[in-house]
Write a protein that holds these residues in place. Structure first.
Motif, PDB file in Angstrom:
ATOM      1  N   TYR A 261       0.875  -1.174   0.000  1.00 16.38           N
ATOM      2  CA  TYR A 261       0.000   0.000   0.000  1.00 16.38           C
ATOM      3  C   TYR A 261       0.913   1.225   0.000  1.00 16.38           C
ATOM      4  O   TYR A 261       1.608   1.497   0.990  1.00 16.38           O
ATOM      5  CB  TYR A 261      -0.912   0.018   1.224  1.00 16.38           C
ATOM      6  N   GLU A 262       0.953   1.923  -1.121  1.00 14.09           N
ATOM      7  CA  GLU A 262       1.838   3.086  -1.289  1.00 14.09           C
ATOM      8  C   GLU A 262       3.284   2.732  -0.940  1.00 14.09           C
ATOM      9  O   GLU A 262       4.020   3.544  -0.380  1.00 14.09           O
ATOM     10  CB  GLU A 262       1.338   4.260  -0.445  1.00 14.09           C
ATOM     11  N   GLY A 263       3.661   1.496  -1.251  1.00 18.37           N
ATOM     12  CA  GLY A 263       5.038   1.057  -1.017  1.00 18.37           C
ATOM     13  C   GLY A 263       5.274   0.377   0.311  1.00 18.37           C
ATOM     14  O   GLY A 263       6.338  -0.209   0.523  1.00 18.37           O
ATOM     15  N   PHE A 264       4.305   0.440   1.227  1.00 18.49           N
ATOM     16  CA  PHE A 264       4.435  -0.190   2.538  1.00 18.49           C
ATOM     17  C   PHE A 264       3.843  -1.602   2.490  1.00 18.49           C
ATOM     18  O   PHE A 264       2.902  -1.871   1.732  1.00 18.49           O
ATOM     19  CB  PHE A 264       3.719   0.638   3.611  1.00 18.49           C
ATOM     20  N   ILE A 265       4.365  -2.493   3.306  1.00 17.41           N
ATOM     21  CA  ILE A 265       3.926  -3.893   3.299  1.00 17.41           C
ATOM     22  C   ILE A 265       2.555  -4.004   3.947  1.00 17.41           C
ATOM     23  O   ILE A 265       2.385  -3.656   5.121  1.00 17.41           O
ATOM     24  CB  ILE A 265       4.940  -4.784   4.037  1.00 17.41           C
ATOM     25  N   ARG A 266       1.581  -4.466   3.197  1.00 20.00           N
ATOM     26  CA  ARG A 266       0.235  -4.647   3.743  1.00 20.00           C
ATOM     27  C   ARG A 266       0.232  -5.861   4.676  1.00 20.00           C
ATOM     28  O   ARG A 266       0.684  -6.949   4.298  1.00 20.00           O
ATOM     29  CB  ARG A 266      -0.777  -4.864   2.617  1.00 20.00           C
ATOM     30  N   VAL A 267      -0.269  -5.683   5.892  1.00 20.35           N
ATOM     31  CA  VAL A 267      -0.363  -6.793   6.846  1.00 20.35           C
ATOM     32  C   VAL A 267      -1.781  -6.879   7.390  1.00 20.35           C
ATOM     33  O   VAL A 267      -2.493  -5.879   7.493  1.00 20.35           O
ATOM     34  CB  VAL A 267       0.636  -6.645   8.015  1.00 20.35           C
ATOM     35  N   ASN A 268      -2.177  -8.105   7.739  1.00 17.87           N
ATOM     36  CA  ASN A 268      -3.504  -8.314   8.316  1.00 17.87           C
ATOM     37  C   ASN A 268      -3.441  -8.152   9.830  1.00 17.87           C
ATOM     38  O   ASN A 268      -2.437  -7.699  10.389  1.00 17.87           O
ATOM     39  CB  ASN A 268      -4.044  -9.690   7.911  1.00 17.87           C
ATOM     40  N   GLY A 269      -4.514  -8.537  10.486  1.00 15.20           N
ATOM     41  CA  GLY A 269      -4.559  -8.385  11.936  1.00 15.20           C
ATOM     42  C   GLY A 269      -3.540  -9.224  12.677  1.00 15.20           C
ATOM     43  O   GLY A 269      -3.237  -8.960  13.848  1.00 15.20           O
ATOM     44  N   HIS A 270      -2.982 -10.248  12.033  1.00 16.08           N
ATOM     45  CA  HIS A 270      -1.934 -11.071  12.649  1.00 16.08           C
ATOM     46  C   HIS A 270      -0.540 -10.545  12.345  1.00 16.08           C
ATOM     47  O   HIS A 270       0.451 -11.173  12.713  1.00 16.08           O
ATOM     48  CB  HIS A 270      -2.042 -12.515  12.146  1.00 16.08           C
ATOM     49  N   LEU A 271      -0.484  -9.390  11.636  1.00 18.34           N
ATOM     50  CA  LEU A 271       0.780  -8.770  11.196  1.00 18.34           C
ATOM     51  C   LEU A 271       1.452  -9.601  10.108  1.00 18.34           C
ATOM     52  O   LEU A 271       2.659  -9.486   9.891  1.00 18.34           O
ATOM     53  CB  LEU A 271       1.735  -8.536  12.376  1.00 18.34           C
ATOM     54  N   GLN A 272       0.659 -10.425   9.409  1.00 19.84           N
ATOM     55  CA  GLN A 272       1.162 -11.213   8.287  1.00 19.84           C
ATOM     56  C   GLN A 272       0.968 -10.453   6.987  1.00 19.84           C
ATOM     57  O   GLN A 272      -0.061  -9.807   6.781  1.00 19.84           O
ATOM     58  CB  GLN A 272       0.414 -12.546   8.180  1.00 19.84           C
ATOM     59  N   ALA A 281       6.167  -5.191  10.787  1.00 20.18           N
ATOM     60  CA  ALA A 281       5.714  -4.384  11.920  1.00 20.18           C
ATOM     61  C   ALA A 281       6.386  -3.022  11.867  1.00 20.18           C
ATOM     62  O   ALA A 281       7.384  -2.817  11.173  1.00 20.18           O
ATOM     63  CB  ALA A 281       6.044  -5.092  13.234  1.00 20.18           C
ATOM     64  N   GLY A 282       5.829  -2.080  12.613  1.00 23.12           N
ATOM     65  CA  GLY A 282       6.396  -0.740  12.666  1.00 23.12           C
ATOM     66  C   GLY A 282       6.044   0.075  11.437  1.00 23.12           C
ATOM     67  O   GLY A 282       5.093  -0.214  10.708  1.00 23.12           O
ATOM     68  N   ASP A 283       6.839   1.110  11.198  1.00 28.59           N
ATOM     69  CA  ASP A 283       6.515   2.077  10.146  1.00 28.59           C
ATOM     70  C   ASP A 283       6.546   1.498   8.738  1.00 28.59           C
ATOM     71  O   ASP A 283       5.941   2.065   7.822  1.00 28.59           O
ATOM     72  CB  ASP A 283       7.489   3.262  10.223  1.00 28.59           C
ATOM     73  N   CYS A 284       7.270   0.385   8.517  1.00 26.56           N
ATOM     74  CA  CYS A 284       7.344  -0.168   7.159  1.00 26.56           C
ATOM     75  C   CYS A 284       6.088  -0.962   6.803  1.00 26.56           C
ATOM     76  O   CYS A 284       5.932  -1.395   5.664  1.00 26.56           O
ATOM     77  CB  CYS A 284       8.586  -1.043   7.000  1.00 26.56           C
ATOM     78  N   ALA A 285       5.195  -1.164   7.767  1.00 29.59           N
ATOM     79  CA  ALA A 285       3.985  -1.958   7.548  1.00 29.59           C
ATOM     80  C   ALA A 285       2.753  -1.056   7.458  1.00 29.59           C
ATOM     81  O   ALA A 285       2.697   0.012   8.065  1.00 29.59           O
ATOM     82  CB  ALA A 285       3.805  -2.965   8.674  1.00 29.59           C
ATOM     83  N   HIS A 286       1.774  -1.507   6.700  1.00 27.73           N
ATOM     84  CA  HIS A 286       0.479  -0.833   6.618  1.00 27.73           C
ATOM     85  C   HIS A 286      -0.575  -1.765   7.195  1.00 27.73           C
ATOM     86  O   HIS A 286      -0.773  -2.883   6.704  1.00 27.73           O
ATOM     87  CB  HIS A 286       0.129  -0.485   5.168  1.00 27.73           C
ATOM     88  N   LEU A 287      -1.244  -1.309   8.246  1.00 23.02           N
ATOM     89  CA  LEU A 287      -2.272  -2.111   8.910  1.00 23.02           C
ATOM     90  C   LEU A 287      -3.564  -2.023   8.101  1.00 23.02           C
ATOM     91  O   LEU A 287      -4.289  -1.029   8.174  1.00 23.02           O
ATOM     92  CB  LEU A 287      -2.496  -1.610  10.341  1.00 23.02           C
ATOM     93  N   THR A 288      -3.861  -3.041   7.335  1.00 24.69           N
ATOM     94  CA  THR A 288      -4.998  -2.970   6.409  1.00 24.69           C
ATOM     95  C   THR A 288      -6.332  -2.929   7.140  1.00 24.69           C
ATOM     96  O   THR A 288      -7.279  -2.295   6.671  1.00 24.69           O
ATOM     97  CB  THR A 288      -4.975  -4.171   5.446  1.00 24.69           C
TER      98      THR A 288
END
Length: 719
Positions: A261-272, A281-288
């Motif tokens: 998502y805009e270059g960030f890693i999309r993760v689900n509620g399990h952070l997968q 996790a952290g700033d490199c992830a996007h909490l979908t």
């Protein structure tokens, strides 16, 4: 019945040393998962805590106050550390690519690399500015600029909370330094849109009080060496320009094939991520499921969920969902020791808020400074006499690769008969044998090391350089090598991965030295041991211990202190930066040094018996004595302080007995410190010593003239 160690069966690779991974490693150390091999990959030995960056810039904290020591943390967690910047993930092959080493395989991986505020599309930024993230390069550049004198001009690009904190911190620091300063905050829209009106008004007043110019709704045309050019023609004076806007993910992430998502890693509620074996996790992830702004509080609170879910992905337990809070407490530094606190539209500011922020930050950092001491299992109540004394107060190895003492070796070898074959030449005291085949002269040696690091690649480099030392010390050219490996119990998949890493690295090191790997032997044991048998060819008589002459100058090509640094690392008392510098020295090959010192009268490599004992051996073989200039002996950073703190290798006492006439206080104690992959010690004619030193230093060695040989037996220090 003896219970063997449990086998390793799965690889967990942590990419990045961000806040989430740092907290995860701490939890892992207190509750490891048997069978999981953990690897953390990070560009450097420390990871900075961004929450204290404004305080550092303002001068309230030292640079070291910001650093989480990943080397020490990984030792506590039982994890291996790989120092390098990841440049890609091959999701199909389950490999992480790090420059300068074979790919790192994983079964489960997690990404926590943060973000960058680099602005590559802005003309002149790459040449004349520095992004505020990553923090390390920024901190170094700011410290250097702050130490200058005279008027200062600074521009901060980006009017978010990060930008205004930096601008106020810089203005305060320059004011404290007594430097007249023009500080400008530049934003292409409006500043402080993430705070409420009351908080924004307070911050704007604080910036005005510090003399900061705020330019909003302006576009930058170009950045030059001394100003920022705006599209409207204005030129803003700025010798130091930083970017705190446009936070973006690292470019390698877009090539992973993961959903973004805009270059960030999309993760689900399990952070997968879209690949269930890869978490973020952290700033490199996007909490979908619950998108949130980039803020450290989320990274911190993700840690226990990520810890649980990585264990579940490795086969232990069930997944948990991460549900982020809807709002969080913002604590914003105002330059001096004052801060603003805001939550749910309510804000307060002043010195009390600073003390609150400082308490939160220091409490977070103390988690990594005050690691829980893990209890040593007690000895059996019923045991044979002498067990406690033999174990001693240090872990096995203690910085010397688990080498046996010189006394035990001499006792065992002294009873052996001399060679009967005419093509084998005895070289008393030298570690390599001289063989003659026709007209060819060949030297042969063998050496192995118990691992001082759990990274097979790094350990292979150290062990190969260590084994090659005997060949280089005799002035020979490395020819061929066989490897002898003992690996801890692990699954066949992990065996293949580990052997591949070791053998690729061994081949690279040996080939760079001019030799070829021609085979080897492997087995399983309690822990990793890597060794090599190496041959070398001599185109002239080999350089031995016996050729030294009174008046010869003594040259040492490397620093000493690896034994005490490694002993400190094993006990969690060495700083990560100190350990990294020791590794760098231990992996430096000595081939070029050997060629430069080809006319030496006598030469040896300084290894397990320490500098004093190796010099003593050279002196006895050459029927000389020596005077050492202790002041001139080069020492690894941090080694003297660690030695003064009482840290010693397990071989120290044995090495000390070889030259009891020398003192053991201060720097002198390191003369008995066992070295791993140490430097060459050469006795050379005085008329060529200066030229040799010049050539060695030009080749990248920290070489030094450390004394001279005399016609009086024994070792003495220069008065």
């Amino acid at each position: 019945m003896h219970n063997p160690p449990l086998p390793l069966t799965r690889d967990l690779v942590l990419i990045g040393g961000g806040h989430t991974h740092a907290l995860l490693l701490r939890k892992w150390g207190m509750n490891p998962l048997p069978g999981a091999r953990v690897t953390v990959i990070n560009p450097g030995p420390t990871a900075p805590y961004s929450g204290m960056l404004p305080g550092f810039v303002a001068g309230h904290y030292s640079r070291s106050d910001l650093d989480i020591d990943l080397v020490r943390l990984a030792r506590f967690a039982g994890a291996r550390v790989i120092l390098g910047a990841v440049e890609g993930i091959d999701t199909a092959q389950r490999r992480v690519h790090v420059p300068g080493r074979p790919p790192v395989a994983f079964d489960v991986a997690s990404v926590n690399v943060g973000i960058t505020s680099d602005m590559p599309a802005l003309p002149g930024f790459a040449d004349h500015a520095v992004p505020a993230k990553p923090l390390g390069p920024f901190a170094a550049r700011w410290s250097a600029y702050l130490d200058n004198t005279g008027p200062a001009s600074v521009a901060v690009i980006g009017g978010g909370v990060a930008g205004v904190e930096l601008a106020m911190a810089m203005a305060h620091a320059l004011k404290t330094k007594g430097r007249p300063a023009q500080v400008t905050l530049i934003d292409n829209a409006s500043a402080l849109t993430a705070t409420g009106p009351k908080a924004a008004a307070t911050i704007r007043k604080a910036m005005a009080d510090l003399g900061i110019d705020v330019l909003e709704g302006v576009s930058i045309k170009e950045i030059t060496a001394d100003h920022v050019a705006l599209d409207d023609g204005r030129q803003i004076p700025a010798e130091f320009v930083t970017g705190a806007a446009g936070a973006r993910p690292y470019s390698w992430i877009q090539h992973t094939g993961l959903d973004l998502y805009e270059g960030f890693i999309r993760v689900n509620g399990h952070l997968q991520s879209s690949d269930p074996a890869i978490f973020a996790a952290g700033d490199c992830a996007h909490l979908t499921e619950n998108p949130r702004p980039k803020a450290g509080v989320y990274a911190v609170r993700e840690a226990p969920v990520l810890f649980n879910n990585l264990r579940a992905a490795l086969g232990a337990g069930t997944m948990q969902r991460y549900v982020p809070q809807k709002d969080y407490l913002k604590l914003i530094s105002l330059g001096d020791q004052s801060a603003l606190a805001e939550r749910l539209g309510t804000s307060f500011s002043g010195a009390l808020m600073w003390r609150w922020k400082d308490h939160i930050d220091q409490s977070f950092m103390n988690k990594f400074c005050d690691l829980p001491a893990m209890a040593t299992p007690p000895l059996p109540r019923a045991r044979a006499a002498g067990m406690a004394e033999t174990l001693g107060d240090k872990p096995m190895c203690g910085g010397c690769g688990a080498k046996l003492g010189r006394g035990a070796l001499r006792g065992a070898l002294s009873a052996l008969p001399g060679p009967l074959r005419q093509d084998v030449t005895a070289l008393p005291g030298d570690d390599a044998a001289l063989l003659t085949t026709g007209t060819a002269r060949q030297v042969m040696t063998t050496d192995h090391l118990r691992s001082v690091t759990d990274d097979p690649v790094l350990m292979t480099r150290i062990a190969a350089v260590h084994a090659l030392g005997d060949i280089w010390a005799m002035g020979a050219a490395p020819q061929a090598a066989t490897a002898t490996l003992i690996l801890p119990r692990m699954s066949s998949d992990l065996q293949e991965r580990t052997l591949s890493e070791i053998m690729h690295t061994a081949s690279d090191v040996m080939r760079d030295a001019g030799a070829e790997i021609v085979g080897g032997h492997s087995s399983m044991g309690d822990e990793m041991t890597i060794g090599f048998t190496v041959t070398g060819l001599c185109d002239k008589d080999p350089i031995t211990l016996a050729g030294g002459r009174p008046g010869d100058v003594l040259i040492l090509t490397k620093t000493i202190g690896s034994g005490v640094v490694m002993a400190a690392e094993m006990s969690g008392r060495a700083e990560g930066a100190t350990v990294a510098q020791a590794y760098e020295m231990m992996t430096q090959p000595q081939g070029a040094a050997s060629r430069i010192l080809g006319e030496a009268h006598a030469m040896t490599d300084v290894t397990g018996f320490g500098l004093a004992a190796h010099l003593n051996g050279l002196c006895k073989a050459s029927d000389c004595g020596a005077v050492l200039d202790l002041e001139a002996v080069p020492v690894m950073p941090g080694a003297i302080d660690l030695s003064d703190a009482g840290i010693q290798s397990t071989l120290f006492a044995d090495n000390r007995s070889i030259a009891p006439e020398l003192p053991i206080d201060g720097k002198a104690a390191l003369l008995f410190d066992p070295q791993t992959a140490g430097g060459l010690l050469a006795a050379v004619a005085p008329e060529i010593a200066d030229k040799l030193l010049e050539d060695l230093r030009a080749a990248g060695y920290p070489a030094a003239r450390i004394g001279h040989l005399t016609d009086t037996p024994g070792l003495n220090l220069q008065s």
